[in-house]
Design a protein around this motif. Structure first.
Motif, PDB file in Angstrom:
ATOM      1  N   CYS A   2      -4.042  14.281  33.165  1.00 36.31           N
ATOM      2  CA  CYS A   2      -4.837  15.497  33.039  1.00 36.31           C
ATOM      3  C   CYS A   2      -6.005  15.320  34.152  1.00 36.31           C
ATOM      4  CB  CYS A   2      -5.737  15.050  31.848  1.00 36.31           C
ATOM      5  SG  CYS A   2      -4.591  15.392  30.320  1.00 36.31           S
ATOM      6  N   ILE A   3      -6.306  14.009  34.542  1.00 37.62           N
ATOM      7  CA  ILE A   3      -7.545  14.050  35.509  1.00 37.62           C
ATOM      8  C   ILE A   3      -6.994  14.426  37.031  1.00 37.62           C
ATOM      9  CG2 ILE A   3      -8.878  12.097  36.731  1.00 37.62           C
ATOM     10  CD1 ILE A   3      -9.170  10.677  33.947  1.00 37.62           C
ATOM     11  N   VAL A   4      -5.573  14.051  37.201  1.00 33.49           N
ATOM     12  CA  VAL A   4      -5.097  14.344  38.536  1.00 33.49           C
ATOM     13  C   VAL A   4      -4.935  15.892  38.576  1.00 33.49           C
ATOM     14  CG1 VAL A   4      -3.106  14.335  39.724  1.00 33.49           C
ATOM     15  CG2 VAL A   4      -4.051  12.322  38.798  1.00 33.49           C
ATOM     16  N   ALA A   5      -4.478  16.616  37.412  1.00 32.48           N
ATOM     17  CA  ALA A   5      -4.323  18.094  37.657  1.00 32.48           C
ATOM     18  C   ALA A   5      -5.613  18.697  37.581  1.00 32.48           C
ATOM     19  CB  ALA A   5      -3.533  18.400  35.906  1.00 32.48           C
ATOM     20  N   LEU A   6      -6.578  18.352  36.906  1.00 32.57           N
ATOM     21  CA  LEU A   6      -7.932  18.824  36.921  1.00 32.57           C
ATOM     22  C   LEU A   6      -8.639  18.729  38.359  1.00 32.57           C
ATOM     23  CD1 LEU A   6      -9.101  18.170  33.330  1.00 32.57           C
ATOM     24  CD2 LEU A   6      -8.584  20.537  34.285  1.00 32.57           C
ATOM     25  N   ARG A   7      -8.436  17.395  39.013  1.00 35.94           N
ATOM     26  CA  ARG A   7      -8.862  17.387  40.440  1.00 35.94           C
ATOM     27  C   ARG A   7      -8.208  18.512  41.252  1.00 35.94           C
ATOM     28  NH1 ARG A   7      -7.285  10.982  41.066  1.00 35.94           N
ATOM     29  NH2 ARG A   7      -8.743  10.214  39.969  1.00 35.94           N
ATOM     30  N   PRO A  15      -9.798  30.409  33.255  1.00 31.46           N
ATOM     31  CA  PRO A  15      -9.519  29.776  31.943  1.00 31.46           C
ATOM     32  C   PRO A  15      -8.496  28.975  32.309  1.00 31.46           C
ATOM     33  CG  PRO A  15      -9.891  31.861  31.385  1.00 31.46           C
ATOM     34  CD  PRO A  15      -9.782  31.817  32.814  1.00 31.46           C
ATOM     35  N   VAL A  16      -8.529  27.621  31.838  1.00 33.28           N
ATOM     36  CA  VAL A  16      -7.368  26.540  32.013  1.00 33.28           C
ATOM     37  C   VAL A  16      -7.004  25.956  30.773  1.00 33.28           C
ATOM     38  CG1 VAL A  16      -6.967  24.113  33.098  1.00 33.28           C
ATOM     39  CG2 VAL A  16      -8.334  25.907  34.263  1.00 33.28           C
ATOM     40  N   THR A  17      -5.795  25.621  30.517  1.00 32.04           N
ATOM     41  CA  THR A  17      -5.170  25.221  29.489  1.00 32.04           C
ATOM     42  C   THR A  17      -4.443  23.947  29.901  1.00 32.04           C
ATOM     43  OG1 THR A  17      -4.733  27.137  28.248  1.00 32.04           O
ATOM     44  CG2 THR A  17      -3.777  25.105  27.532  1.00 32.04           C
ATOM     45  N   VAL A  18      -5.041  22.692  29.249  1.00 27.93           N
ATOM     46  CA  VAL A  18      -4.229  21.427  29.530  1.00 27.93           C
ATOM     47  C   VAL A  18      -3.400  20.923  28.367  1.00 27.93           C
ATOM     48  CG1 VAL A  18      -4.624  18.925  30.173  1.00 27.93           C
ATOM     49  CG2 VAL A  18      -6.336  20.688  31.186  1.00 27.93           C
ATOM     50  N   TYR A  19      -2.088  20.789  28.759  1.00 25.11           N
ATOM     51  CA  TYR A  19      -1.146  20.462  27.692  1.00 25.11           C
ATOM     52  C   TYR A  19      -0.840  19.102  27.977  1.00 25.11           C
ATOM     53  CZ  TYR A  19      -0.257  25.406  26.646  1.00 25.11           C
ATOM     54  OH  TYR A  19      -0.431  26.719  26.575  1.00 25.11           O
ATOM     55  N   SER A  20      -0.962  18.092  26.791  1.00 24.82           N
ATOM     56  CA  SER A  20      -0.590  16.698  26.845  1.00 24.82           C
ATOM     57  C   SER A  20       0.132  16.283  25.757  1.00 24.82           C
ATOM     58  CB  SER A  20      -1.917  16.177  26.894  1.00 24.82           C
ATOM     59  OG  SER A  20      -1.854  14.649  26.984  1.00 24.82           O
ATOM     60  N   GLY A  65     -18.346  22.534  32.748  1.00 36.38           N
ATOM     61  CA  GLY A  65     -18.514  23.968  33.410  1.00 36.38           C
ATOM     62  C   GLY A  65     -17.277  24.529  33.537  1.00 36.38           C
ATOM     63  N   LEU A  66     -16.044  23.956  32.953  1.00 30.34           N
ATOM     64  CA  LEU A  66     -14.737  24.814  33.035  1.00 30.34           C
ATOM     65  C   LEU A  66     -14.454  25.232  31.700  1.00 30.34           C
ATOM     66  CD1 LEU A  66     -11.875  22.237  34.623  1.00 30.34           C
ATOM     67  CD2 LEU A  66     -12.967  24.142  35.562  1.00 30.34           C
ATOM     68  N   ASP A  67     -13.943  26.497  31.537  1.00 32.31           N
ATOM     69  CA  ASP A  67     -13.413  27.055  30.166  1.00 32.31           C
ATOM     70  C   ASP A  67     -11.940  26.350  30.243  1.00 32.31           C
ATOM     71  OD1 ASP A  67     -12.373  28.499  28.195  1.00 32.31           O
ATOM     72  OD2 ASP A  67     -12.440  30.638  29.581  1.00 32.31           O
ATOM     73  N   VAL A  68     -11.953  25.213  29.745  1.00 31.85           N
ATOM     74  CA  VAL A  68     -10.805  24.202  29.370  1.00 31.85           C
ATOM     75  C   VAL A  68     -10.354  24.376  27.854  1.00 31.85           C
ATOM     76  CG1 VAL A  68     -11.855  22.289  29.691  1.00 31.85           C
ATOM     77  CG2 VAL A  68      -9.416  22.483  30.275  1.00 31.85           C
ATOM     78  N   THR A  69      -8.975  24.316  27.749  1.00 32.79           N
ATOM     79  CA  THR A  69      -8.644  24.121  26.365  1.00 32.79           C
ATOM     80  C   THR A  69      -7.646  23.157  26.430  1.00 32.79           C
ATOM     81  OG1 THR A  69      -8.739  26.493  25.855  1.00 32.79           O
ATOM     82  CG2 THR A  69      -7.306  25.181  24.143  1.00 32.79           C
ATOM     83  N   PHE A  70      -7.534  22.305  25.464  1.00 36.85           N
ATOM     84  CA  PHE A  70      -6.672  21.122  25.666  1.00 36.85           C
ATOM     85  C   PHE A  70      -5.814  21.155  24.397  1.00 36.85           C
ATOM     86  CE2 PHE A  70      -9.488  19.197  28.302  1.00 36.85           C
ATOM     87  CZ  PHE A  70      -8.894  18.116  28.980  1.00 36.85           C
ATOM     88  N   LYS A  71      -4.410  21.169  24.414  1.00 39.41           N
ATOM     89  CA  LYS A  71      -3.394  21.407  23.575  1.00 39.41           C
ATOM     90  C   LYS A  71      -2.545  20.300  23.393  1.00 39.41           C
ATOM     91  CE  LYS A  71      -3.870  26.525  23.390  1.00 39.41           C
ATOM     92  NZ  LYS A  71      -2.938  27.573  22.827  1.00 39.41           N
ATOM     93  N   TRP A  72      -2.217  19.682  22.287  1.00 38.87           N
ATOM     94  CA  TRP A  72      -1.094  18.624  22.278  1.00 38.87           C
ATOM     95  C   TRP A  72       0.262  19.233  22.300  1.00 38.87           C
ATOM     96  CZ3 TRP A  72       2.188  17.421  17.958  1.00 38.87           C
ATOM     97  CH2 TRP A  72       2.632  16.126  18.208  1.00 38.87           C
ATOM     98  N   VAL A  73       1.119  18.591  22.621  1.00 39.86           N
ATOM     99  CA  VAL A  73       2.571  19.043  22.657  1.00 39.86           C
ATOM    100  C   VAL A  73       3.436  17.482  22.190  1.00 39.86           C
ATOM    101  CG1 VAL A  73       2.592  21.040  24.192  1.00 39.86           C
ATOM    102  CG2 VAL A  73       3.230  18.478  25.110  1.00 39.86           C
ATOM    103  N   ARG A  74       4.310  17.754  21.481  1.00 37.18           N
ATOM    104  CA  ARG A  74       5.213  16.508  20.994  1.00 37.18           C
ATOM    105  C   ARG A  74       5.733  15.872  22.276  1.00 37.18           C
ATOM    106  NH1 ARG A  74       6.141  14.623  16.605  1.00 37.18           N
ATOM    107  NH2 ARG A  74       5.600  16.549  15.251  1.00 37.18           N
ATOM    108  N   GLY A  75       5.609  14.790  22.728  1.00 37.79           N
ATOM    109  CA  GLY A  75       6.400  14.008  23.798  1.00 37.79           C
ATOM    110  C   GLY A  75       7.923  13.718  23.307  1.00 37.79           C
ATOM    111  N   HIS A  76       8.649  13.749  24.134  1.00 33.66           N
ATOM    112  CA  HIS A  76      10.069  13.234  24.248  1.00 33.66           C
ATOM    113  C   HIS A  76      10.977  14.268  22.858  1.00 33.66           C
ATOM    114  CE1 HIS A  76       8.908   9.961  26.550  1.00 33.66           C
ATOM    115  NE2 HIS A  76       8.054   9.860  25.729  1.00 33.66           N
ATOM    116  N   ALA A  77      10.515  15.427  22.913  1.00 33.93           N
ATOM    117  CA  ALA A  77      11.173  16.400  22.174  1.00 33.93           C
ATOM    118  C   ALA A  77      11.784  17.391  22.520  1.00 33.93           C
ATOM    119  CB  ALA A  77       9.913  16.817  21.126  1.00 33.93           C
TER     120      ALA A  77
END
Length: 106
Positions: A2-7, A15-20, A65-77
Motif C-alpha cells: 500500500c505504501i509503495v502504491a501511494l508513493r 479519489p483513490v481506492t486501495v485494495y488489500s 489529505g487524500l480522498d482514499v478508501t481502503f477495501k479488503w479482498v480475500r487473498g488466494h481466492a
C-alpha cells in the motif's frame, strides 16, 4: 504494498481506492487503530507496542489529505489483480541485495 502504491500516485487530488488482502492494514486505517496508536506514542490500547510503527507512520502521512478508501479482498481466492500482486511480491522478496528494513524488530 500500500505504501509503495501511494508513493507512486501521479494525481493526489483524485479519489483513490486501495485494495488489500490484509485485514490488519485495512482495519488499521478504516477503524482508526493506526491514528490511535500514533496518538499514544505507538502503543496499543492494552499498552503493548504497536508493530511496525515506521510503516504505519509513513502510511498515515501518505494518506493525509487524500480522498482514499481502503477495501479488503480475500487473498488466494482467485481475484486476478490480487493474485498478480501476490506473484509480484513473492518474486521481489526473492531478489538479492534487498534494502535492510531498519524498523523491523524480530
Amino acid at each position: 504494498g500500500c505504501i509503495v502504491a501511494l508513493r507512486e500516485l501521479e494525481h493526489r487530488d483524485k479519489p483513490v481506492t486501495v485494495y488489500s488482502d490484509s485485514r490488519y492494514v485495512v482495519n488499521g486505517i478504516n477503524k482508526g487503530w493506526a491514528k490511535s496508536w500514533r496518538k499514544r506514542g505507538w502503543l496499543k490500547s492494552n499498552k503493548a507496542p504497536a508493530l511496525n510503527p515506521d510503516l504505519w507512520a509513513e502510511l498515515l502521512d501518505l494518506i493525509e489529505g487524500l480522498d482514499v478508501t481502503f477495501k479488503w479482498v480475500r487473498g488466494h481466492a482467485g481475484h486476478p489483480q490480487n493474485e498478480r500482486c501476490d506473484e509480484l511480491a513473492v518474486a521481489c522478496s526473492a531478489k538479492e541485495n534487498l534494502p535492510v528494513d531498519t524498523g523491523y524488530k524480530g
